[in-house]
Write an enzyme that holds these catalytic residues in place. Structure first.
Site, PDB file in Angstrom:
ATOM      1  N   PHE A 188      67.208  29.812  44.006  1.00 25.57           N
ATOM      2  CA  PHE A 188      66.146  30.341  44.856  1.00 25.57           C
ATOM      3  C   PHE A 188      65.934  31.818  44.518  1.00 25.57           C
ATOM      4  CE2 PHE A 188      66.811  27.275  48.703  1.00 25.57           C
ATOM      5  CZ  PHE A 188      66.236  26.252  47.978  1.00 25.57           C
TER       6      PHE A 188
ATOM      7  N   LYS B 252      74.817  16.471  39.295  1.00 26.78           N
ATOM      8  CA  LYS B 252      74.592  16.622  40.740  1.00 26.78           C
ATOM      9  C   LYS B 252      74.352  15.272  41.414  1.00 26.78           C
ATOM     10  CE  LYS B 252      72.754  21.356  40.979  1.00 26.78           C
ATOM     11  NZ  LYS B 252      72.620  21.729  39.559  1.00 26.78           N
TER      12      LYS B 252
ATOM     13  N   HIS C 123      69.777  21.315  35.617  1.00 23.99           N
ATOM     14  CA  HIS C 123      69.933  21.747  37.005  1.00 23.99           C
ATOM     15  C   HIS C 123      69.734  20.533  37.913  1.00 23.99           C
ATOM     16  CE1 HIS C 123      70.146  24.484  40.314  1.00 23.99           C
ATOM     17  NE2 HIS C 123      68.924  24.227  40.724  1.00 23.99           N
TER      18      HIS C 123
ATOM     19  N   GLU D 142      61.658  21.005  35.189  1.00 28.89           N
ATOM     20  CA  GLU D 142      62.719  21.226  34.199  1.00 28.89           C
ATOM     21  C   GLU D 142      62.559  20.304  32.996  1.00 28.89           C
ATOM     22  OE1 GLU D 142      67.583  21.668  33.880  1.00 28.89           O
ATOM     23  OE2 GLU D 142      66.692  20.842  35.714  1.00 28.89           O
TER      24      GLU D 142
ATOM     25  N   CYS E   1      71.817  29.713  43.457  1.00 31.02           N
ATOM     26  CA  CYS E   1      72.487  28.601  42.776  1.00 31.02           C
ATOM     27  C   CYS E   1      72.792  28.896  41.315  1.00 31.02           C
ATOM     28  CB  CYS E   1      71.637  27.341  42.902  1.00 31.02           C
ATOM     29  SG  CYS E   1      71.235  26.966  44.621  1.00 31.02           S
TER      30      CYS E   1
ATOM     31  N   HIS F 250      74.922  19.265  45.260  1.00 32.33           N
ATOM     32  CA  HIS F 250      74.587  20.605  44.783  1.00 32.33           C
ATOM     33  C   HIS F 250      75.553  21.610  45.382  1.00 32.33           C
ATOM     34  CE1 HIS F 250      72.590  23.988  43.322  1.00 32.33           C
ATOM     35  NE2 HIS F 250      71.371  23.816  43.796  1.00 32.33           N
TER      36      HIS F 250
END
Length: 416
Positions: free
Chosen positions: A403, A337, A305, A316, A165, A342
């Site tokens: 990831f 998002k 994110h 985060e 991502c 996403h």
């Protein structure tokens, strides 16, 4: 060696809330949800029955039927969004030095639907390997920038970055550095993804990553909310034209923002989960600030994110509090998002575009669908909840993580 300045001169977007820059921005500031029941296939047996698909996108509006059949959806999205960005930049392609124009593009997966369909067709056959001759060139992740360069004759660096991502954020940072170092005058960068497929949804469901709020898909993406239960898969593309400042100025280009710096780090912790204290996220933001030559107190807005996962959102925000200290409460923090879902490898690009437009319009898009306070999140942080907020935005940060522990962060500054 003195590094060259880099600016953004063109933008293009294909998103679940708008199929060009104008409609994307309108959707963002109105707090529009792009999540709805899936239309691409029968979802009866799937745990999650919704996603953030593109709306009203017909490839035959952009390609003839023969050409469209040769392109996976992720490559179609790349070509359409990059064409918008190139047109928006006002570049005269007959006058630019095409050896100094590169294409650096991000894709976390690439042609997943093409791969899926070819394997399904083979399994349904008699065992004879009758594969489509376009199977491989449709499926490979690097075909998107390849097609962009072929269409326009760009002969500078040309490749795809793959870091899950964080892919398109990595692409933007590579593009920034090619121009800084004088290797390119212009780079078409960004990312695209088209993973709303049987394999994509089934795979993410199997790892319990997706929201299963099937009774209310439009509210399922709810970053920072105590009732969040996973991310909502999206699709689309974002494209940016990065250009050397003097090159842009000499041709009288419209300049959206300056790209001041980029940071990278690794969690080195887990395949899919972030470090609970956000150690890698702390470092990537510190690296980005250092690379940009800025102080923490210079930052006005952060597009996080913020995927709407139980672990990731908290980690985060802890990292933001640590990096920015008392100034964190002065920053407008948001997650777009909540509206787009996403977009995996395209997330960094469309979120960077949201940050740039927030600076242009001095409006920070909201984090929608927030109803319940999470006691694990610092209540003093301004998460721009449910409604866009007007404020002066001179410096904006965009965070993207993937990831594998990949962290990328990009900083933009308004040019007065």
């Amino acid at each position: 060696m003195e590094l060259k300045r880099v600016v953004v001169t063109g933008l293009g977007a294909l998103t679940p809330i708008g199929n060009n820059i104008e409609t994307y921005w309108d959707g963002l500031i109105r707090g529009k949800s792009g999540s709805a029941p899936i239309t691409y296939y029968d979802t009866e047996k799937f745990k999650t029955k919704f996603a953030c698909e593109l709306k009203d996108f017909d490839p035959l509006n952009f390609f003839d039927r023969k050409e469209a059949r040769k392109l996976d959806r992720f490559a179609q999205y790349a070509l359409v969004s990059s064409d918008e960005a190139i047109a928006d930049s006002g570049l005269d392609l007959d006058k630019v030095d095409k050896f100094k124009v590169g294409v650096v593009w991000g894709a976390g997966i690439g042609g997943l639907e093409t791969f899926q369909n070819e394997v399904i067709n083979f399994a349904a056959g008699d065992g004879t390997p009758r594969f489509n001759p376009f199977f491989i060139p449709k499926m490979i992740a690097d075909i998107a920038p390849g097609n962009i360069s072929i269409k326009h004759g760009f002969m500078g660096p040309n490749y795809t970055t793959v870091s899950a991502c964080a892919s398109s954020a990595n692409a933007m940072i590579d593009a920034l550095n090619y121009i800084r170092l004088g290797h390119c005058n212009v780079v078409v960068t960004g990312g695209s993804e088209a993973a709303v497929t049987i394999a994509g949804m089934g795979g993410f469901n199997a790892m319990h990553a997706l929201s299963t709020r099937n009774d209310s898909p439009e509210t399922a993406s709810r970053p920072f909310d105590a009732t969040r239960d996973g991310f909502v898969l999206g699709e689309g593309a974002g494209a940016l034209i990065l250009e050397e400042y003097e090159h842009a100025k000499a041709r009288g280009a419209k300049i959206y923002a300056e790209v001041l710096g980029g940071g990278l780090s690794s969690d080195a912790y887990h395949m899919t989960a972030p470090h609970p204290e956000g150690i890698g996220v702390v470092k990537v933001m510190e690296n980005c600030l250092e690379n940009a030559g800025l102080k923490a107190e210079d930052v006005d807005a952060i597009n996080t994110h913020g995927t709407s996962t139980p672990l990731g959102d908290v980690a985060e925000l802890k990292a933001i509090s640590k990096v920015f200290g008392s100034h964190a409460t002065n920053i407008n923090i948001n997650s777009t998002k909540s509206m787009t879902g996403h977009l995996l490898g395209a997330a960094g690009a469309i979120e960077a575009i949201a940050s740039i437009l927030a600076m242009k319009h001095n409006i920070v898009p909201p984090t929608i669908n927030h109803t319940t306070v999470d006691e694990n999140i610092d209540p003093s942080l301004n998460l721009t909840l449910n409604k866009a907020q007007k404020r002066e935005v001179n410096v904006a940060m965009s965070n993207t993580f993937g990831f594998g522990g990949h962290n990328a962060c990009v900083l933009f500054k308004k040019i007065g």
